[in-house]
Design a protein around this motif. Structure first.
Motif: not given
Length: 426
Positions: A269-275, A283-290, A294-302
């Protein structure tokens, strides 16, 4: 020279998908090269949470496969909650606070009425069926593979009945594995689990484990010989491909609720904002059940817009994701109990020529193997600064088209080499 016949009792077998099936599928593939003829015993009508038809082609036509019916409670459980029964059978258990009444009840029933697990009903009919086969074919050696640890009880009963050599293979620990604590066990149930574990460990002629931490743990319970034979990699035929044009960080396999590295999401999240370049190419690939957590944490970190949530794919497709991705992600729960967990995918990651970023508990077996083989970097759940530096370094290498790993000493983890170690025990 006649090959030595060995009976292998396992639950997971093609068309089952997921990591549980790979270990014995590969051992069986190579055992004949060491003058051993495997005979595989599996359920006739199993309730596999994951299916991968592509693995069926890896089973030799010459292999003898014995099948016997199994009754499993997951089918009955679906009457009460289809979703809960499916996720629990996959090993995805929600945090206590977020569990519904039905999920809590199912975990209580699963933990206290099905000891050691939901396949306990297969033990008695299997012992009866296999007793006839063992007498008829004069079988001298059997192997049981768990989880499900019920299969070790089949071995225990056959060992008591016949003069057999019995090898008990533990792909995971029994009473110390993370989800065991979530089963809402009564004290008497916990004691029964420990008593059965102790019996298996002290009556089997040989114990096989997949990690060094598990070996140390079991040495406190038994004086029987214990051999570490890890999982490994096999040569995979991969069609021609091009590397991802984006800076892809890919996680292959399930991401359970507690496998949720907030520190990584914060770094990204910080790298996306700073760079600006990073935000355009990442891009972050999730290949499998999530899990939802975890998805809520991803959302919380934009980070939701950077996610490619692929879901479960066949093993061949998973290998392709591994080869094409820029970085491979391996996450383990931050717990004392998980130091012994070495996911099967680690070895496939290691031969993919892609750098690994692993996050887990300090002093784990995964950390040991990654350092030994120079295949990536390992971080604890508090290593914000060093994790950020490495991801940025990898990003710059990606921009310069020089990003790759430089592994050493991988040959000992080839499935054929590992089967050679197994053959010596047989």
């Amino acid at each position: 020279m006649n090959n030595k016949k060995v009976l292998i009792i396992t639950y997971y077998w093609p068309p089952a998908g997921g990591p549980g099936v790979q270990r014995w599928l590969k051992f069986v593939k190579y055992l004949t090269e060491f003058n051993i003829e495997p005979v595989v015993y599996i359920p006739e009508n199993p309730n596999y949470p994951l299916i991968d038809e592509s693995l069926v082609s890896e089973v030799s036509d010459k292999l003898t496969v014995l099948r016997h019916p199994i009754k499993e409670p997951y089918k009955l459980a679906r009457v009460f909650s289809k979703k809960s029964s499916k996720t629990i059978s996959k090993g995805i258990i929600s945090d206590n606070k977020k569990q519904s009444f039905v999920e809590k009840l199912m975990l209580y029933v699963r933990g206290n009425f099905f000891i050691p697990d939901a396949r306990i009903g297969w033990v008695k009919p299997s012992v009866e069926y296999l007793s006839e086969y063992i007498k008829k074919e004069n079988i001298q050696t059997i192997i049981t593979s768990g989880p499900p640890h019920s299969l070790h009880l089949i071995g225990l009963n056959l060992k008591k009945k016949f003069k057999l050599k019995w090898l008990a293979d533990f792909r995971d620990p029994w009473t110390t594995i993370g989800y065991h604590k979530q089963l809402k066990l009564m004290k008497s149930s916990e004691e029964r689990h420990k008593n059965l574990e102790k019996q298996v460990l002290n009556i089997a002629d040989q114990i096989i484990v997949t990690s060094f931490v598990t070996k140390k743990e079991f040495e406190q319970i038994t004086a029987r010989p214990i051999e570490v034979i890890t999982n490994g990699y096999d040569k995979e035929s991969v069609k021609a491909f091009e590397m991802d044009s984006m800076f892809t960080i890919s996680h292959i396999g399930s991401l359970l609720s507690k496998r949720n590295p907030e520190i990584l999401w914060k770094v990204l999240s910080d790298l996306v904002v700073e760079n600006t370049s990073f935000s355009k190419e990442f891009k972050l690939n999730f290949v499998g059940a999530v899990s939802e957590e975890v998805l809520e944490s991803i959302k919380k970190n934009n980070l939701s817009n950077y996610i490619n949530n692929v879901g479960y794919v066949s093993h061949k497709e998973a290998v392709m994701f591994q080869r094409k991705s820029q970085i491979l992600l391996l996450i383990e729960i931050d717990s004392e109990d998980t130091k012994c967990i070495i996911p099967g995918k680690l070895f496939e990651y290691m031969v993919s020529n892609r750098p690994i970023i692993a996050i887990g508990p300090k002093a784990s077996d995964v950390e040991k193997i990654i350092k030994e083989t120079n295949t990536g970097n390992y971080f604890s759940y508090s290593d914000y600064k060093s994790l950020k530096i490495i991801i940025l370094e990898h990003f710059h290498s990606f921009q310069n088209k020089t990003l790759q790993s430089h592994p050493i000493g991988l040959q000992k983890y080839h499935r054929k080499e590992l089967t050679k170690s197994l053959s010596k025990l047989l």
